[in-house]
Design a protein around this motif. Structure first.
Motif, PDB file in Angstrom:
ATOM      1  N   ALA A 133       8.510  -1.098  10.180  1.00 55.19           N
ATOM      2  CA  ALA A 133       9.076  -1.245   8.766  1.00 55.19           C
ATOM      3  C   ALA A 133       7.839  -1.232   7.916  1.00 55.19           C
ATOM      4  N   ARG A 134       7.575  -0.098   7.287  1.00 53.87           N
ATOM      5  CA  ARG A 134       6.541   0.255   6.280  1.00 53.87           C
ATOM      6  C   ARG A 134       6.024  -0.565   5.634  1.00 53.87           C
ATOM      7  N   SER A 135       7.413  -1.081   4.796  1.00 53.48           N
ATOM      8  CA  SER A 135       7.268  -2.375   3.882  1.00 53.48           C
ATOM      9  C   SER A 135       8.518  -3.219   4.232  1.00 53.48           C
ATOM     10  N   ILE A 136       8.110  -4.602   3.895  1.00 55.82           N
ATOM     11  CA  ILE A 136       9.299  -5.526   4.184  1.00 55.82           C
ATOM     12  C   ILE A 136       9.438  -6.133   2.871  1.00 55.82           C
ATOM     13  N   GLY A 137      10.697  -6.766   2.702  1.00 58.51           N
ATOM     14  CA  GLY A 137      10.890  -7.467   1.118  1.00 58.51           C
ATOM     15  C   GLY A 137      12.393  -8.348   1.356  1.00 58.51           C
ATOM     16  N   VAL A 138      12.717  -8.684   0.440  1.00 52.56           N
ATOM     17  CA  VAL A 138      13.928  -9.376   0.238  1.00 52.56           C
ATOM     18  C   VAL A 138      14.940  -8.996  -0.679  1.00 52.56           C
ATOM     19  N   SER A 139      16.350  -9.572  -0.797  1.00 51.86           N
ATOM     20  CA  SER A 139      17.024  -9.251  -1.696  1.00 51.86           C
ATOM     21  C   SER A 139      17.991 -10.299  -1.957  1.00 51.86           C
ATOM     22  N   ASN A 140      18.219 -10.419  -3.411  1.00 48.25           N
ATOM     23  CA  ASN A 140      19.229 -11.625  -3.963  1.00 48.25           C
ATOM     24  C   ASN A 140      18.285 -12.800  -3.709  1.00 48.25           C
ATOM     25  N   PHE A 141      17.077 -12.753  -3.778  1.00 53.03           N
ATOM     26  CA  PHE A 141      16.255 -14.109  -3.914  1.00 53.03           C
ATOM     27  C   PHE A 141      15.856 -14.588  -5.156  1.00 53.03           C
ATOM     28  N   LEU A 142      16.132 -15.757  -5.469  1.00 57.80           N
ATOM     29  CA  LEU A 142      15.762 -16.235  -6.575  1.00 57.80           C
ATOM     30  C   LEU A 142      14.474 -17.023  -6.579  1.00 57.80           C
ATOM     31  N   PRO A 143      13.832 -17.385  -7.756  1.00 60.96           N
ATOM     32  CA  PRO A 143      12.460 -17.965  -7.649  1.00 60.96           C
ATOM     33  C   PRO A 143      12.213 -19.170  -6.847  1.00 60.96           C
ATOM     34  N   HIS A 144      13.263 -20.105  -6.803  1.00 57.73           N
ATOM     35  CA  HIS A 144      13.115 -21.264  -5.842  1.00 57.73           C
ATOM     36  C   HIS A 144      13.123 -20.735  -4.149  1.00 57.73           C
ATOM     37  N   HIS A 145      14.033 -19.814  -3.864  1.00 59.25           N
ATOM     38  CA  HIS A 145      14.002 -19.183  -2.480  1.00 59.25           C
ATOM     39  C   HIS A 145      12.437 -18.515  -2.196  1.00 59.25           C
ATOM     40  N   LEU A 146      12.013 -17.746  -3.150  1.00 57.70           N
ATOM     41  CA  LEU A 146      10.799 -17.021  -3.039  1.00 57.70           C
ATOM     42  C   LEU A 146       9.491 -18.140  -2.931  1.00 57.70           C
ATOM     43  N   GLU A 199      12.156 -18.394   8.664  1.00 53.69           N
ATOM     44  CA  GLU A 199      12.061 -18.244   9.995  1.00 53.69           C
ATOM     45  C   GLU A 199      12.422 -16.803  10.470  1.00 53.69           C
ATOM     46  N   THR A 200      13.280 -16.031   9.554  1.00 54.77           N
ATOM     47  CA  THR A 200      13.346 -14.661   9.582  1.00 54.77           C
ATOM     48  C   THR A 200      12.305 -13.800   9.052  1.00 54.77           C
ATOM     49  N   TRP A 201      11.804 -14.375   7.771  1.00 52.82           N
ATOM     50  CA  TRP A 201      10.781 -13.442   7.357  1.00 52.82           C
ATOM     51  C   TRP A 201       9.650 -13.361   8.288  1.00 52.82           C
ATOM     52  N   ARG A 202       9.354 -14.530   9.298  1.00 55.86           N
ATOM     53  CA  ARG A 202       8.263 -14.118  10.169  1.00 55.86           C
ATOM     54  C   ARG A 202       8.450 -13.006  11.256  1.00 55.86           C
ATOM     55  N   VAL A 203       9.818 -12.841  11.409  1.00 55.23           N
ATOM     56  CA  VAL A 203      10.242 -11.824  12.260  1.00 55.23           C
ATOM     57  C   VAL A 203      10.158 -10.554  11.558  1.00 55.23           C
ATOM     58  N   LEU A 204      10.214 -10.557  10.251  1.00 50.65           N
ATOM     59  CA  LEU A 204      10.029  -9.032   9.556  1.00 50.65           C
ATOM     60  C   LEU A 204       8.599  -8.966   9.624  1.00 50.65           C
ATOM     61  N   GLU A 205       7.899  -9.871   9.475  1.00 54.21           N
ATOM     62  CA  GLU A 205       6.219  -9.711   9.311  1.00 54.21           C
ATOM     63  C   GLU A 205       5.776  -9.242  10.526  1.00 54.21           C
ATOM     64  N   GLN A 206       6.397  -9.231  11.745  1.00 54.29           N
ATOM     65  CA  GLN A 206       5.935  -8.481  13.005  1.00 54.29           C
ATOM     66  C   GLN A 206       6.592  -7.164  13.049  1.00 54.29           C
ATOM     67  N   PHE A 207       7.681  -6.925  12.416  1.00 57.36           N
ATOM     68  CA  PHE A 207       8.153  -5.189  12.105  1.00 57.36           C
ATOM     69  C   PHE A 207       6.976  -4.621  11.292  1.00 57.36           C
ATOM     70  N   ALA A 208       6.776  -5.250  10.289  1.00 59.59           N
ATOM     71  CA  ALA A 208       5.730  -4.662   9.435  1.00 59.59           C
ATOM     72  C   ALA A 208       4.462  -4.168  10.316  1.00 59.59           C
ATOM     73  N   ALA A 209       4.069  -5.463  11.089  1.00 57.56           N
ATOM     74  CA  ALA A 209       2.760  -5.296  11.836  1.00 57.56           C
ATOM     75  C   ALA A 209       2.573  -4.046  12.801  1.00 57.56           C
ATOM     76  N   GLY A 224       1.058  -1.189   0.106  1.00 63.40           N
ATOM     77  CA  GLY A 224      -0.008  -0.089   0.120  1.00 63.40           C
ATOM     78  C   GLY A 224       0.839   1.304   0.040  1.00 63.40           C
ATOM     79  N   ARG A 225       2.174   0.964   0.047  1.00 62.07           N
ATOM     80  CA  ARG A 225       3.066   2.353   0.133  1.00 62.07           C
ATOM     81  C   ARG A 225       3.455   2.526  -1.341  1.00 62.07           C
ATOM     82  N   SER A 226       4.491   3.446  -1.574  1.00 60.03           N
ATOM     83  CA  SER A 226       5.123   3.618  -2.746  1.00 60.03           C
ATOM     84  C   SER A 226       6.534   3.900  -2.637  1.00 60.03           C
TER      85      SER A 226
END
Length: 292
Positions: free
Chosen positions: A150-163, A136-146, A28-30
């Motif tokens: 962290a207004r938005s959360i994401g990843v870096s250097n993730f390939l399709p199989h990681h995603l 496991e780490t992503w679930r923690v970032l979801e808490q920061f977003a909640a 919902g951010r830009s």
């Protein structure tokens, strides 16, 4: 800020000819499509360079804990006098802080270093599959977003199989995937996966690196002459016409301004195709399955 006529806010960089559109995120951010990256900027130079980037009109700054320069970024922003809500700040969680035990303290450390009570985007810097902690780490970032830190959360250097593995367990779809991307390494599979799942694609090293002589390649040099722009501007324009967010780095104010002047011209379909044909898998950074 101005409206570009399509309901998308943009801000003016340096002069009215260069406006930076924003990309809508699934949160919902830009995010401004052009940002200023500080990878490999020495900590002692960071405050000065970020201050110069802000003076040049940049409103999107990208840093990371492992860069060791979050303090300089925060100081430059604090000294700028620019309202916090007019800026977009990204930082990243490094591999040694993954997991539910370490990630909260690492995030607090980044906020403290930046002197902020929230960041606009917080990323898992690498999947580091050897540790098997990114889900496991992503679930923690979801808490920061909640909780809004962290207004938005994401990843870096993730390939399709990681995603794919992450999405199978996630409640929140990553807003952004920041990956190495330039004409020599276009990561088409990753980009297509992200677009199909509503994940914005952001290019780090959008101009390549020193070992990749992009600017001297005949198509880029020829197109630069045709459009009356620099090779760097041509490559950055190629990115934005592919709906990619870019975060080039420069240590010279005049180059910062030059890199921003990419929104007042366009490349033709033929010119875009000529640059796209340069793909050869030329990765300059680590492979995400190997870097830990």
């Amino acid at each position: 800020m101005i409206d570009d006529g399509a309901g998308v806010l943009a801000h003016v960089v340096d002069d009215p000819a260069a406006t930076v559109p924003t990309v809508s995120l699934n949160s919902g951010r830009s995010i401004p499509q052009l940002g200023f990256g500080v990878f490999r900027v020495p900590p002692e130079d960071t405050e000065r360079l970020v201050s110069e980037a802000l003076e040049a009109g940049y409103r999107h700054i990208d840093t990371a804990a492992i860069y060791r320069n979050e303090v300089g970024v925060g100081r430059a922003i604090a000294a700028s006098g620019i309202p916090r809500d007019e800026l977009f700040v990204t930082t990243k969680l490094f591999n040694d802080a993954q997991g539910e035990q370490r990630a909260p303290a690492a995030f607090e450390g980044s906020l403290d270093a930046l002197g902020m009570d929230y960041v606009d985007l917080y990323l898992i810097h690498w999947p580091a599959p050897q540790f098997d902690l990114y889900v496991e780490t992503w679930r923690v970032l979801e808490q920061f977003a909640a909780d809004g830190r962290a207004r938005s959360i994401g990843v870096s250097n993730f390939l399709p199989h990681h995603l794919e593995r992450l999405l199978a367990r996630a409640d929140v779809v990553p807003a952004v995937n920041q990956i190495e991307m330039h004409p020599i390494l276009q990561q088409q599979a990753a980009a297509e996966f992200c677009h199909a799942h509503g994940i914005a694609v952001e290019a780090w090293s959008p101009l390549g690196a020193g070992q990749l002589p992009l600017f001297g390649l005949p198509p880029i040099a020829r197109i630069a002459e045709e459009v009356g722009r620099t090779p760097a501007q041509v490559v950055l324009r190629w990115h934005v016409q592919r709906d990619t967010i870019v975060i080039p780095k420069s240590s010279a104010p005049e180059r910062m301004r030059e890199n921003a002047r990419i929104f007042d011209f366009s490349l033709t379909a033929e010119q875009m195709a000529a640059i796209t044909a340069l793909e050869r898998g030329g990765r300059t950074g680590f492979h995400p399955d190997e870097w830990h």
